[in-house]
Design an enzyme around this catalytic site. Structure first.
Site, mmCIF file in Angstrom:
data_model
loop_
_atom_site.group_PDB
_atom_site.id
_atom_site.type_symbol
_atom_site.label_atom_id
_atom_site.label_comp_id
_atom_site.label_asym_id
_atom_site.label_seq_id
_atom_site.Cartn_x
_atom_site.Cartn_y
_atom_site.Cartn_z
ATOM 1 N N HIS A 1 0.947 -1.275 -0.063
ATOM 2 C CA HIS A 1 -0.015 0.012 -0.075
ATOM 3 C C HIS A 1 0.986 1.186 -0.256
ATOM 4 O O HIS A 1 1.758 1.466 0.883
ATOM 5 C CB HIS A 1 -0.846 -0.086 1.098
ATOM 6 C CG HIS A 1 -1.934 -1.060 1.078
ATOM 7 N ND1 HIS A 1 -2.068 -1.807 2.155
ATOM 8 C CD2 HIS A 1 -2.530 -1.789 -0.001
ATOM 9 C CE1 HIS A 1 -3.244 -2.970 1.846
ATOM 10 N NE2 HIS A 1 -3.451 -2.606 0.573
ATOM 11 N N ARG B 1 -3.439 4.600 -1.739
ATOM 12 C CA ARG B 1 -3.325 3.110 -1.263
ATOM 13 C C ARG B 1 -3.038 2.138 -2.448
ATOM 14 O O ARG B 1 -2.240 1.310 -2.329
ATOM 15 C CB ARG B 1 -4.425 2.654 -0.606
ATOM 16 C CG ARG B 1 -4.640 1.295 -0.148
ATOM 17 C CD ARG B 1 -6.142 1.236 0.601
ATOM 18 N NE ARG B 1 -6.338 -0.287 0.731
ATOM 19 C CZ ARG B 1 -6.333 -0.884 1.821
ATOM 20 N NH1 ARG B 1 -5.684 -0.162 3.018
ATOM 21 N NH2 ARG B 1 -6.778 -2.377 1.884
ATOM 22 N N HIS C 1 3.350 -3.515 6.786
ATOM 23 C CA HIS C 1 2.066 -2.791 6.558
ATOM 24 C C HIS C 1 2.288 -1.719 7.824
ATOM 25 O O HIS C 1 3.039 -1.911 8.803
ATOM 26 C CB HIS C 1 1.050 -3.430 6.669
ATOM 27 C CG HIS C 1 0.722 -4.119 5.336
ATOM 28 N ND1 HIS C 1 -0.156 -3.791 4.285
ATOM 29 C CD2 HIS C 1 1.012 -5.272 4.939
ATOM 30 C CE1 HIS C 1 -0.031 -4.544 3.345
ATOM 31 N NE2 HIS C 1 0.498 -5.463 3.848
ATOM 32 N N GLU D 1 1.999 3.710 2.969
ATOM 33 C CA GLU D 1 2.643 3.227 4.066
ATOM 34 C C GLU D 1 4.007 3.247 4.443
ATOM 35 O O GLU D 1 4.754 2.272 4.204
ATOM 36 C CB GLU D 1 1.912 1.609 4.307
ATOM 37 C CG GLU D 1 0.526 1.540 4.567
ATOM 38 C CD GLU D 1 -0.071 0.162 4.592
ATOM 39 O OE1 GLU D 1 0.575 -0.670 4.569
ATOM 40 O OE2 GLU D 1 -1.421 0.175 4.484
ATOM 41 N N GLU E 1 1.739 -4.955 11.169
ATOM 42 C CA GLU E 1 1.339 -3.695 11.123
ATOM 43 C C GLU E 1 2.108 -2.870 12.178
ATOM 44 O O GLU E 1 1.982 -2.967 13.341
ATOM 45 C CB GLU E 1 -0.268 -3.713 11.642
ATOM 46 C CG GLU E 1 -1.216 -4.561 10.475
ATOM 47 C CD GLU E 1 -1.473 -3.424 9.415
ATOM 48 O OE1 GLU E 1 -0.847 -2.593 9.275
ATOM 49 O OE2 GLU E 1 -2.316 -4.203 8.216
#
Length: 429
Positions: free
Chosen positions: A167, A227, A302, A170, A375
């Site tokens: 993405h 994104r 991410h 990020e 994440e």
């Protein structure tokens, strides 16, 4: 549009800094009714409720610290659909002086990243080798760096893969790639653990899987909150596919992605229809040697939320086709082990909400590779969201050092973490 508009903008400045509104056209970043906006959704507390929110086509950006709210990026129509589910939806207004958040020079652009990769390879030619796994839609190289120490193990070395920036927005994930490039090269020969691992493992780092989206997100000098990739969609003036919904394992099966090209989670016209996904998948398939997949472990980085996630994402079930109890327990034990070192929350991917066509599900379900999503920082939008201040880069990338090394150490036989190396790995463990 019935969603409320929040009237206290100063209280939400961290959120505005976290996610600047898109400066693209309505057709690119939303529907003909208007561009995507950010909303606070109060009410969803369970994975099932969050999945219903995601099924509107909105991108769930983060779960609230109280676990009873989410922030989403959505079109006005999607926000109305969320409200129809019975949740309270609040549009977050952006003050004029924060409409175009300047690109933070502490973060590397795609061209700067290319320069870093080239320098690492030039400085450590006996350790690092740069290649391209293929091209993006707009023709940019999707770089891969192979890092390995002594070669006596040859092709028998287990391989560990790290992927970054599926993405575009990020940005901290690119800095994570740079940290790993630096760590594995500069510390080889001086750090005993890294030296031993590189002498018995091969590392692959793909520092930007979505270079077109990355360039578009920053080329204006202000973040666009972009994104997806930059691939046009036939029959629509909407732009881009969500790469992490385009992988060819249970693609589009379970309401975990959107069929609308205007959605942030658009899964594409078909599995691997995004060229970036196709070339990375081909690269992974190419690592099958004599019928055996040499890549045994994988992390896809991410932001944000500070989570360690493992398959499956398409179902709430822990076990099922392609995932035995031992498979699940080894994933969970490895995930929990890594989370102990970085302070993230470990959980199955669908504990957040259902996704389908994700890289983790494909890596495990199609290729048998132990696969995790990290994440990264921050834990919520108040810490900077997709664009945290550059001052956190050093601390938040180093935070994952031990987790990365732990996974690399178990790459010879991941089942060793649950004490079943003799059953699954035999004398190779």
């Amino acid at each position: 549009m019935r969603a409320r508009t929040l009237l206290t903008p100063l209280a939400l400045v961290p959120l505005f800094l976290a996610t600047a509104v898109s400066s693209g056209s309505a057709a690119e970043s939303g529907t003909p009714e208007g561009p995507d906006r950010q909303y606070l959704v109060e009410g969803p507390e369970t994975p099932q409720e969050r999945t219903q929110v995601a099924r509107t086509g909105a991108s769930v950006d983060a779960v609230g610290e109280d676990a009873a709210s989410v922030t989403v990026t959505a079109t006005p129509g999607e926000a109305e659909a969320i409200e129809d589910l019975g949740h309270e939806v609040t549009e977050v207004p952006v003050p004029n002086d924060l409409l175009h958040q300047p690109v933070d020079p502490a973060y590397h652009t795609y061209d700067e990243l290319t320069g870093v990769v080239d320098k690492v390879v030039a400085d450590f030619p006996s350790l690092a080798e740069k290649t391209s796994v293929g091209s993006s839609h707009e023709g940019r190289d999707i770089m891969a760096v192979r890092i390995s120490g002594e070669e006596e193990a040859g092709e028998d070395k287990p391989e560990v893969l790290f992927t970054h920036q599926q993405h575009a927005r990020e940005v901290l994930t690119v800095e994570m790639a740079i940290y790993l490039l630096t760590m594995f090269t500069e510390e080889y020969g001086s750090d005993e653990r890294i030296t031993e691992l590189l002498d018995s493992r091969t590392i692959w780092i793909l520092p930007s899987v979505n270079p077109d989206g990355a360039v578009y997100d920053t080329e204006s000098g202000s973040y666009r909150n972009w994104r997806k990739n930059r691939q046009p969609n036939s029959g629509s003036n909407a732009m881009g596919t969500d790469l992490n919904r385009n992988w060819d394992y249970n693609w589009g099966c379970c309401g975990g992605s959107s069929g609308s090209p205007y959605s942030q989670t658009y899964r594409g016209a078909s599995p691997e229809s995004a060229p970036e996904v196709n070339v990375v998948a081909d690269f992974v398939r190419s690592r099958v040697v004599d019928g055996e997949q040499r890549i045994t472990a994988h992390i896809d980085f991410h932001t944000y939320g500070e989570l360690v996630l493992w398959p499956y994402g398409y179902t709430y079930d822990e076990t099922g086709p392609g995932m035995s109890r031992d498979d699940y327990d080894a994933h969970a034990e490895l995930g929990e082990l890594m989370a102990e070192t970085n302070g993230y929350t470990p959980q199955q991917s669908s504990d957040l909400y259902v996704t389908d066509g994700s890289i983790n599900d494909w890596m495990w379900g199609d290729q048998g590779i132990f696969s995790f999503t990290f994440e990264m920082h921050p834990g919520s939008f108040t810490g900077g969201g997709f664009y945290p201040p550059g001052g956190v880069i050093e601390e938040e990338t180093a935070r994952n050092r031990d987790a990365v090394l732990d996974l690399t150490a178990y790459a010879d036989c991941p089942y060793r973490v649950i004490g079943k190396e003799a059953e699954y790995c035999g004398s190779a463990a």
